[in-house]
Scaffold this motif. Structure first.
Motif, PDB file in Angstrom:
ATOM      1  N   LEU A   1      -1.862  -1.254  -3.943  1.00  0.00           N
ATOM      2  CA  LEU A   1      -2.887  -0.228  -3.786  1.00  0.00           C
ATOM      3  C   LEU A   1      -2.228   1.138  -3.667  1.00  0.00           C
ATOM      4  O   LEU A   1      -1.311   1.319  -2.849  1.00  0.00           O
ATOM      5  N   ILE A   2      -2.677   2.094  -4.479  1.00  0.00           N
ATOM      6  CA  ILE A   2      -2.180   3.462  -4.410  1.00  0.00           C
ATOM      7  C   ILE A   2      -3.337   4.360  -3.996  1.00  0.00           C
ATOM      8  O   ILE A   2      -4.448   4.246  -4.520  1.00  0.00           O
TER       9      ILE A   2
ATOM     10  N   HIS B   1       3.894  -0.082  -5.117  1.00  0.00           N
ATOM     11  CA  HIS B   1       2.645  -0.814  -5.354  1.00  0.00           C
ATOM     12  C   HIS B   1       2.592  -1.448  -6.737  1.00  0.00           C
ATOM     13  O   HIS B   1       1.934  -2.462  -6.943  1.00  0.00           O
ATOM     14  N   TYR B   2       3.297  -0.858  -7.694  1.00  0.00           N
ATOM     15  CA  TYR B   2       3.182  -1.290  -9.085  1.00  0.00           C
ATOM     16  C   TYR B   2       3.930  -2.593  -9.380  1.00  0.00           C
ATOM     17  O   TYR B   2       3.753  -3.185 -10.443  1.00  0.00           O
TER      18      TYR B   2
ATOM     19  N   LEU C   1       0.842  -1.188   0.000  1.00  0.00           N
ATOM     20  CA  LEU C   1       0.000   0.000   0.000  1.00  0.00           C
ATOM     21  C   LEU C   1       0.875   1.234   0.000  1.00  0.00           C
ATOM     22  O   LEU C   1       1.786   1.363   0.835  1.00  0.00           O
ATOM     23  N   THR C   2       0.615   2.145  -0.936  1.00  0.00           N
ATOM     24  CA  THR C   2       1.400   3.373  -1.016  1.00  0.00           C
ATOM     25  C   THR C   2       0.465   4.573  -1.027  1.00  0.00           C
ATOM     26  O   THR C   2      -0.670   4.493  -1.512  1.00  0.00           O
ATOM     27  N   GLY C   3       0.935   5.681  -0.468  1.00  0.00           N
ATOM     28  CA  GLY C   3       0.051   6.822  -0.242  1.00  0.00           C
ATOM     29  C   GLY C   3      -0.031   7.843  -1.346  1.00  0.00           C
ATOM     30  O   GLY C   3      -0.923   8.693  -1.343  1.00  0.00           O
ATOM     31  N   CYS C   4       0.896   7.786  -2.315  1.00  0.00           N
ATOM     32  CA  CYS C   4       0.875   8.803  -3.373  1.00  0.00           C
ATOM     33  C   CYS C   4       1.658   8.300  -4.580  1.00  0.00           C
ATOM     34  O   CYS C   4       2.188   7.192  -4.594  1.00  0.00           O
ATOM     35  N   HIS C   5       1.769   9.162  -5.604  1.00  0.00           N
ATOM     36  CA  HIS C   5       2.416   8.778  -6.856  1.00  0.00           C
ATOM     37  C   HIS C   5       3.915   8.531  -6.711  1.00  0.00           C
ATOM     38  O   HIS C   5       4.529   7.951  -7.603  1.00  0.00           O
ATOM     39  N   HIS C   6       4.516   8.949  -5.596  1.00  0.00           N
ATOM     40  CA  HIS C   6       5.933   8.646  -5.390  1.00  0.00           C
ATOM     41  C   HIS C   6       6.142   7.142  -5.180  1.00  0.00           C
ATOM     42  O   HIS C   6       7.242   6.632  -5.383  1.00  0.00           O
ATOM     43  N   SER C   7       5.124   6.462  -4.759  1.00  0.00           N
ATOM     44  CA  SER C   7       5.108   5.005  -4.599  1.00  0.00           C
ATOM     45  C   SER C   7       6.289   4.479  -3.790  1.00  0.00           C
ATOM     46  O   SER C   7       7.029   3.594  -4.233  1.00  0.00           O
ATOM     47  N   CYS C   8       6.462   5.007  -2.597  1.00  0.00           N
ATOM     48  CA  CYS C   8       7.538   4.525  -1.731  1.00  0.00           C
ATOM     49  C   CYS C   8       7.385   3.038  -1.401  1.00  0.00           C
ATOM     50  O   CYS C   8       8.373   2.354  -1.160  1.00  0.00           O
ATOM     51  N   ALA C   9       6.156   2.541  -1.404  1.00  0.00           N
ATOM     52  CA  ALA C   9       5.925   1.122  -1.114  1.00  0.00           C
ATOM     53  C   ALA C   9       5.886   0.271  -2.385  1.00  0.00           C
ATOM     54  O   ALA C   9       5.610  -0.921  -2.314  1.00  0.00           O
TER      55      ALA C   9
END
Length: 225
Positions: free
Chosen positions: A137-138, A130-131, A120-128
């Motif tokens: 989940l973004i 997700h892609y 699960l990542t909180g924004c388009h920076h995608s620190c987690a």
């Protein structure tokens, strides 16, 4: 470990979070029962290395006394969440809290025989990242009516991978409310178990065999309990 008589012990940290007493306790264990090293994993957990055979039971007992565990379910073993709205101004959702809700809900309802990566990542920076996860989940703000503020939610992707399986996942659900995420992940996992070709068929290969519409149809046919 490859060295005779020595072992590494994994410690499960719920979405990478621990208290100060737990940090101090783990440091003491590594110093007194291991080789003094604490290693980080990409799944936001820890490893204590250099533990002699004779001290394994003692270390596991002390980890349990700290309120932590050395055993991870197949759902929690690959669960990753960024800081989320709790600690990041860019995030659009409380990712760590939502990740815990997904794990708690699914662990009681789905039994997997191999680990799955849920990020699960909180924004388009995608620190987690997700892609590149099995289920990613973004965060997104989801409109629920003209006269109501948008609510926290996600776009959900499946079939992402890394290494020899590198690829970007496909979007399966758009504007999924955060409160509906646990049941949606549950139904996706149940659809996988019901329609996989064999026990050796991974969620990744299952998800990549189907387009988004088919995955939604298979998942929506499963009953959430």
């Amino acid at each position: 470990q490859k060295q005779d008589g020595l072992n590494w012990i994994g410690i499960v940290l719920p979405v990478g979070k621990m208290t100060l007493p737990q940090m101090r306790g783990i440091a003491k264990l590594a110093r007194e029962c291991g080789d003094g090293d604490i290693r980080l994993t990409v799944w936001q957990n820890l490893l204590i290395s250099g533990v002699p055979d004779a001290k394994i039971a003692e270390v596991e007992a002390q980890i349990a006394a700290l309120g932590l565990s050395t055993k991870a379910t197949s759902i929690r073993a690959g669960l990753v969440a960024c800081t989320g709205s709790t600690g990041c101004r860019f995030a659009g959702a409380h990712t760590k809290e939502n990740a815990e809700e997904i794990a708690h809900w699914c662990e009681a309802r789905v039994v997997l025989d191999s680990p799955i990566n849920i990020h699960l990542t909180g924004c388009h920076h995608s620190c987690a990242q997700h892609y590149i996860s099995d289920i990613g989940l973004i965060a997104a703000k989801v409109d629920v009516g003209e006269d109501v503020d948008p609510v926290e939610g996600y776009h959900l992707f499946t079939g992402g991978g890394f290494g020899p399986d590198a690829d970007v996942g496909q979007e399966v659900y758009h504007d999924l409310k955060a409160e509906d995420a646990p049941q949606t992940v549950e139904k996706l996992l149940k659809a996988y178990l019901a329609h996989r070709s064999s026990p050796q068929d991974t969620f990744l290969t299952f998800a990549r065999r189907h387009d988004a519409e088919t995955l939604r149809r298979l998942a929506d046919a499963e009953v959430s309990i």
